[in-house]
Design a protein around this motif. Structure first.
Motif, PDB file in Angstrom:
ATOM      1  N   VAL A 271       0.847  -1.206   0.000  1.00 41.39           N
ATOM      2  CA  VAL A 271       0.000   0.000   0.000  1.00 41.39           C
ATOM      3  C   VAL A 271       0.879   1.251   0.000  1.00 41.39           C
ATOM      4  O   VAL A 271       0.592   2.234  -0.697  1.00 41.39           O
ATOM      5  N   VAL A 272       1.972   1.219   0.778  1.00 40.35           N
ATOM      6  CA  VAL A 272       2.905   2.347   0.815  1.00 40.35           C
ATOM      7  C   VAL A 272       3.530   2.566  -0.557  1.00 40.35           C
ATOM      8  O   VAL A 272       3.634   3.695  -1.038  1.00 40.35           O
ATOM      9  N   TYR A 273       3.959   1.472  -1.191  1.00 33.29           N
ATOM     10  CA  TYR A 273       4.517   1.566  -2.547  1.00 33.29           C
ATOM     11  C   TYR A 273       3.525   2.266  -3.497  1.00 33.29           C
ATOM     12  O   TYR A 273       3.875   3.212  -4.213  1.00 33.29           O
ATOM     13  N   ALA A 274       2.300   1.739  -3.513  1.00 35.65           N
ATOM     14  CA  ALA A 274       1.294   2.276  -4.434  1.00 35.65           C
ATOM     15  C   ALA A 274       1.017   3.753  -4.161  1.00 35.65           C
ATOM     16  O   ALA A 274       0.898   4.560  -5.087  1.00 35.65           O
ATOM     17  N   THR A 275       0.930   4.113  -2.883  1.00 39.10           N
ATOM     18  CA  THR A 275       0.656   5.497  -2.513  1.00 39.10           C
ATOM     19  C   THR A 275       1.778   6.426  -2.947  1.00 39.10           C
ATOM     20  O   THR A 275       1.538   7.507  -3.518  1.00 39.10           O
ATOM     21  N   LEU A 276       3.026   6.017  -2.679  1.00 43.77           N
ATOM     22  CA  LEU A 276       4.159   6.865  -3.034  1.00 43.77           C
ATOM     23  C   LEU A 276       4.344   6.982  -4.545  1.00 43.77           C
ATOM     24  O   LEU A 276       4.676   8.053  -5.054  1.00 43.77           O
ATOM     25  N   MET A 277       4.140   5.878  -5.262  1.00 45.52           N
ATOM     26  CA  MET A 277       4.286   5.941  -6.716  1.00 45.52           C
ATOM     27  C   MET A 277       3.244   6.872  -7.327  1.00 45.52           C
ATOM     28  O   MET A 277       3.546   7.635  -8.249  1.00 45.52           O
ATOM     29  N   TRP A 278       2.019   6.809  -6.815  1.00 44.48           N
ATOM     30  CA  TRP A 278       0.952   7.645  -7.364  1.00 44.48           C
ATOM     31  C   TRP A 278       1.134   9.110  -6.975  1.00 44.48           C
ATOM     32  O   TRP A 278       0.909  10.008  -7.792  1.00 44.48           O
ATOM     33  N   SER A 279       1.550   9.370  -5.746  1.00 48.55           N
ATOM     34  CA  SER A 279       1.620  10.746  -5.257  1.00 48.55           C
ATOM     35  C   SER A 279       2.908  11.454  -5.661  1.00 48.55           C
ATOM     36  O   SER A 279       2.898  12.655  -5.944  1.00 48.55           O
ATOM     37  N   SER A 280       4.037  10.722  -5.683  1.00 53.13           N
ATOM     38  CA  SER A 280       5.322  11.368  -5.972  1.00 53.13           C
ATOM     39  C   SER A 280       5.779  11.209  -7.414  1.00 53.13           C
ATOM     40  O   SER A 280       6.532  12.039  -7.928  1.00 53.13           O
TER      41      SER A 280
END
Length: 229
Positions: A38-47
């Motif tokens: 979930v952290v991976y997906a969030t960071l890839m989408w946001s950053s």
């Protein structure tokens, strides 16, 4: 007619001893890989940072390696555990070992943030402390697999070794991609431009992303407010 028998979705189905508080904690530690995804997906989408995308690609490649190793070795789980599938090597141990060691290598050898007018980046000592914390957390997750009897000591140790070895290999591979110019070539590709991929986290903290622009906007709003009064 009898209703059909139902199956259990075992993605987050963890067995633990309800009378043992440490066992309960270990059951939560077993969910760390799902949380990291979930952290991976969030960071890839946001950053939209290419470094995070490269790390996630390595994480998935490490998972594919674990899948292949389990079906090649074909070693069963401990007899007292009713879990399905093979146990050698531990996928949890391999997952967190890759994540923590790759993160450590990135923080200590690739990440070199520069200070700005509004942000003081993390020091090398702070990044070292964060790396130690990541490695200790990975060790806790790996130990939980033994405590919950999902894996033997050997299965967990082999999983840690496989994840750590693959982290070193993948870090070397991404270093080669950077030095040879393939990363910059990929970022100039029209598809990368459509998804707005960037490569700023090498020299810039994630905490600093957009902060300078926000501070500038806040100062202008404050000056305009004083002029009106």
């Amino acid at each position: 007619m009898d209703p059909p028998s139902l199956a259990s979705l075992s993605l987050t189905h963890v067995h633990y001893n309800p009378h043992d508080r440490f066992s309960y904690l270990c059951a939560w530690l077993a969910l760390v890989p799902q949380g990291l995804c979930v952290v991976y997906a969030t960071l890839m989408w946001s950053s939209r940072e290419v470094e995070i995308c490269l790390m996630f690609a390595g994480q998935m490649a490490c998972e594919a390696l674990n899948w292949a190793l389990k079906r090649w070795i074909k070693e069963e789980r401990p007899r007292q555990m009713y879990g399905k599938g093979y146990g050698m090597p531990s996928s949890h141990a391999q997952f967190v070992s890759f994540f923590s060691l790759y993160l450590t290598l990135f923080l200590l050898f690739r990440h070199a943030p520069h200070p700005t007018q509004t942000h003081t980046p993390t020091t090398y000592a702070q990044r070292l402390g964060l790396s130690v914390l990541a490695l200790a957390s990975a060790a806790a997750v790996a130990f939980s697999r033994i405590y919950l009897t999902y894996h033997t000591n050997k299965q967990v140790l082999v999983g840690c070794a496989a994840g750590a070895a693959f982290a070193v290999v993948w870090f070397g591979f991404t270093t080669l991609l950077r030095r040879s110019g393939w990363v910059h070539w990929g970022l100039d590709h029209p598809l990368a431009r459509v998804f707005r991929l960037r490569d700023l986290v090498i020299e810039e903290d994630l905490l600093d992303a957009g902060w300078a622009r926000w501070e500038d906007k806040r100062r202008k709003r404050s000056v305009n407010g004083k002029k009106k009064t």
